[in-house]
Design an enzyme around this catalytic site. Structure first.
Site, mmCIF file in Angstrom:
data_model
loop_
_atom_site.group_PDB
_atom_site.id
_atom_site.type_symbol
_atom_site.label_atom_id
_atom_site.label_comp_id
_atom_site.label_asym_id
_atom_site.label_seq_id
_atom_site.Cartn_x
_atom_site.Cartn_y
_atom_site.Cartn_z
ATOM 1 N N SER A 70 -9.585 1.769 3.199
ATOM 2 C CA SER A 70 -8.751 2.523 2.291
ATOM 3 C C SER A 70 -7.736 1.682 1.523
ATOM 4 O O SER A 70 -7.186 2.152 0.533
ATOM 5 C CB SER A 70 -8.009 3.609 3.057
ATOM 6 O OG SER A 70 -7.107 3.046 3.994
ATOM 7 N N SER A 88 -9.639 -0.493 7.410
ATOM 8 C CA SER A 88 -9.085 -0.328 6.053
ATOM 9 C C SER A 88 -8.373 -1.537 5.478
ATOM 10 O O SER A 88 -8.020 -1.508 4.299
ATOM 11 C CB SER A 88 -8.139 0.879 6.014
ATOM 12 O OG SER A 88 -8.857 2.076 5.992
ATOM 13 N N LYS A 104 0.845 -1.203 0.000
ATOM 14 C CA LYS A 104 0.000 0.000 0.000
ATOM 15 C C LYS A 104 0.877 1.249 0.000
ATOM 16 O O LYS A 104 1.883 1.307 0.726
ATOM 17 C CB LYS A 104 -0.886 -0.020 1.245
ATOM 18 C CG LYS A 104 -1.916 1.110 1.316
ATOM 19 C CD LYS A 104 -2.752 0.986 2.584
ATOM 20 C CE LYS A 104 -3.844 2.040 2.673
ATOM 21 N NZ LYS A 104 -4.647 1.906 3.916
#
Lengths: 95, 488
Positions: B158, B182, B83
């Site tokens: 997210s 997330s 990420k």
């Protein structure tokens, strides 16, 4: 509860955010709605409840006071929009 | 197809020598190039880094096959994604924000370094909501990621890029971060497994901070065994992060295939009238499967659940408003030029932060401001204590808790972007465990009528990862949901 435009401008100034007039109007409406939702927290009796600030039962984690390798000034300045020697360059702080 | 292998399957084939890391990595990179125009799971693919790492891995595997007494790191040659809130030295790290669009990380995050040291091949930095603030990946400044099961739907957020990349076979596993859901929510919405690690279990050195009393790093993969493999690599104490638990990481697996003697709590507050009925049905069926496996199912109550959402959306934005003060146009990122420093700060931040980040900075600043601190932030911290006590009490009675990950399956892109509260409600079942600092696992447990995945959430106490991974693996081995792949 509705936040006033002056309150929105005050918060934006504290947060160092330049907002357009459209943003101010939108955040005024949205933050007022969100804060209305938050008001339900007042229903909870917390008279004798301590706040949770830290999540771990660790206190004052220390390491030995020894010099260790770290990034060089050049590496740290590589992402700066403006640098001068070993320093970040910024506009005047004092008039 | 190589890109549908689990990490464990691929590792076995790499060791056996009937597959090379270069073949496997090329298969992922080819699929990534073909599907990125549709999915947009990545902000920065790193094909050259990946090919170099794959060559090195193959050399190591060849040497190991000649002399199996040599140690072989557990992720040798396996293609993974990271990420884009985690720093990788020499690679652009944006946090999904225009304020970091040119930021080249000068050092590598501990979790990422551990993946590299374990032999992992990094294929790219994945898309995410800006500064990890969002539940749909629509808040990225670099465009929305699409759900591999239906590109008109969000992947969740997210860590939506990581979840979509794993589900679509662009990599075999990924790292995400979880502040209020997330990792778990995008894992559920994309039909993969995802672990929110206990607060302080994985070092955050090199993670761009959002909410420091909440942020955690966790893996996503296509099986619970794979998640456990990645967790074992990244977990553990780090002298560079003073908020890591010093406790050693317990051995994971081999686990028994059944759940005899395991007490599973089912909280009534996690089945709401407004939730999608198919989600409730699938999660209740999954709990019945846990019982069939020998678990003792116990009804429990977590009475302060309804307050988690307002508590989270005061505490996380308050912490974010402080953490994001560093983005001021001085040390990194583009600067909006002005004659006075004050104006540089305001103009840079006003121009470069996106709408949701500004909204949360404003909310957090308000909650911390003079006259409002006690009523909002202070009260939220006290109610947080009660939410944490709910879980402490529950774990006196049960070993783990089973509940839904999210109240709905993946929703259409754009459906909630104009209504922040509707978007925040997406996190209603993932926020309480985050506030308590405990661990949680998302496991695929079904599909709705539209063919979209549903996730089961298994919660364990702080440092209780082994318990929920064991239960997740037993569930997974008794079902076939995780073997389904999207048609792309």
């Amino acid at each position: 509860m509705t936040l006033s435009l002056a309150e929105i401008e005050h918060i934006a100034a504290l947060a160092r955010l330049r907002l357009t007039d459209a943003e101010k109007a939108r955040y005024r409406e949205q933050l007022s709605a969100v804060l209305d939702y938050m008001a339900r927290l007042r229903q909870v009796d917390t008279t004798h409840i301590a706040p949770t600030a830290a999540m771990l039962p660790l206190q004052t984690v220390l390491r030995r006071d020894e010099v260790q390798p770290s990034l060089s000034p050049a590496e740290l300045l590589a992402n700066a929009p403006a640098a001068d020697g070993d320093t970040f360059r910024v506009p005047p702080v004092l008039e | 197809m190589l890109t549908t292998l689990t990490l464990s399957e691929a590792a076995a084939r790499l060791r056996a020598g009937d597959l090379s890391s270069q073949e496997l990595t090329d298969a992922c990179l080819t699929r990534l190039a073909a599907l990125e125009p549709t999915l947009h799971a990545f902000i920065t693919p790193t094909p050259e880094l990946a090919r170099a790492a794959a060559r090195a891995a193959d050399a190591r595997l060849t040497a190991w096959r000649r002399d199996p007494a040599q140690p072989l790191p557990p992720l040798t040659g396996l293609p993974l994604a990271i990420k884009d809130v985690l720093c990788l030295a020499g690679t652009r790290t944006t946090a999904g924000s225009r304020i970091l669009e040119n930021f080249i990380a000068p050092y590598t995050a501990t979790a990422v370094q551990r993946v590299l040291d374990a032999g992992g091949v990094i294929v790219g930095k994945t898309n995410c909501d800006e500064f990890a603030m969002g539940s749909s990946t629509e808040n990225s400044a670099y465009g929305v990621t699409r759900n591999p099961w239906n590109p008109a739907r969000v992947p969740g957020g997210s860590s939506g890029g990581s979840a979509a990349a794993v589900a679509a076979g662009l990599c075999l596993g990924a790292l995400g971060t979880d502040t209020g859901g997330s990792v778990r929510q995008p894992a559920a919405l994309c039909g993969v497994a995802g672990l929110k690690t206990s607060y302080g279990r994985v070092s955050r050195y090199g993670l761009i901070a959002y909410g420091s009393s909440l942020d955690s790093i966790g893996p996503l993969a296509r099986s619970v065994a794979d998640v456990a493999l990645l967790f074992a690599v990244i977990a553990g104490h780090d002298p560079r992060d003073a908020t890591t638990w010093p406790d050693p990481v317990p051995a994971l697996a081999p686990w028994p295939a059944d759940l005899a003697g395991v007490r599973v709590g089912v909280p009534r507050e996690y089945f709401l009238p407004g939730m999608q009925p198919e989600v409730e049905q699938a999660v209740r069926a999954a709990i019945a499967t846990l019982a069939d496996l020998g678990a003792q199912v116990v009804p429990i109550t977590l009475p302060h659940t309804e307050y988690a959402l307002p508590v989270y959306y005061l505490i996380a934005p308050a912490e974010a408003s402080a953490n994001l003060a560093r983005f001021d146009g001085v040390r990194y990122g583009p600067r909006a030029e002005a004659d006075a420093l004050w104006d540089v700060y305001e103009a840079t931040r006003g121009a470069r932060f996106g709408a949701e980040v500004k909204r949360r900075i404003m909310l957090g600043t308000y909650a911390l401001s003079a006259g409002y601190h006690d009523a909002y932030y202070g009260q939220a911290q006290k109610v947080r204590t009660l939410i944490k006590a709910d879980f402490d009490n529950a774990f006196q009675q049960v070993d783990l808790i089973a509940c839904p990950v999210a109240p709905t399956t993946a929703f259409p892109i754009g459906a909630k972007t104009d209504d922040p509260l509707a978007m925040y409600l997406e996190d209603v079942f993932t926020l309480p465990p985050s506030l308590a600092g405990i661990c949680g696992l998302a496991v695929p447990c079904g599909f709705d009528a539209a063919g979209l995945p549903i996730g089961l959430q298994l919660l364990g106490p702080a440092l209780g990862e082994a318990q929920i991974l064991r239960a997740g693996q037993a569930y997974e081995q008794a079902t076939a949901w995780h073997r389904q792949r999207p048609h792309l």
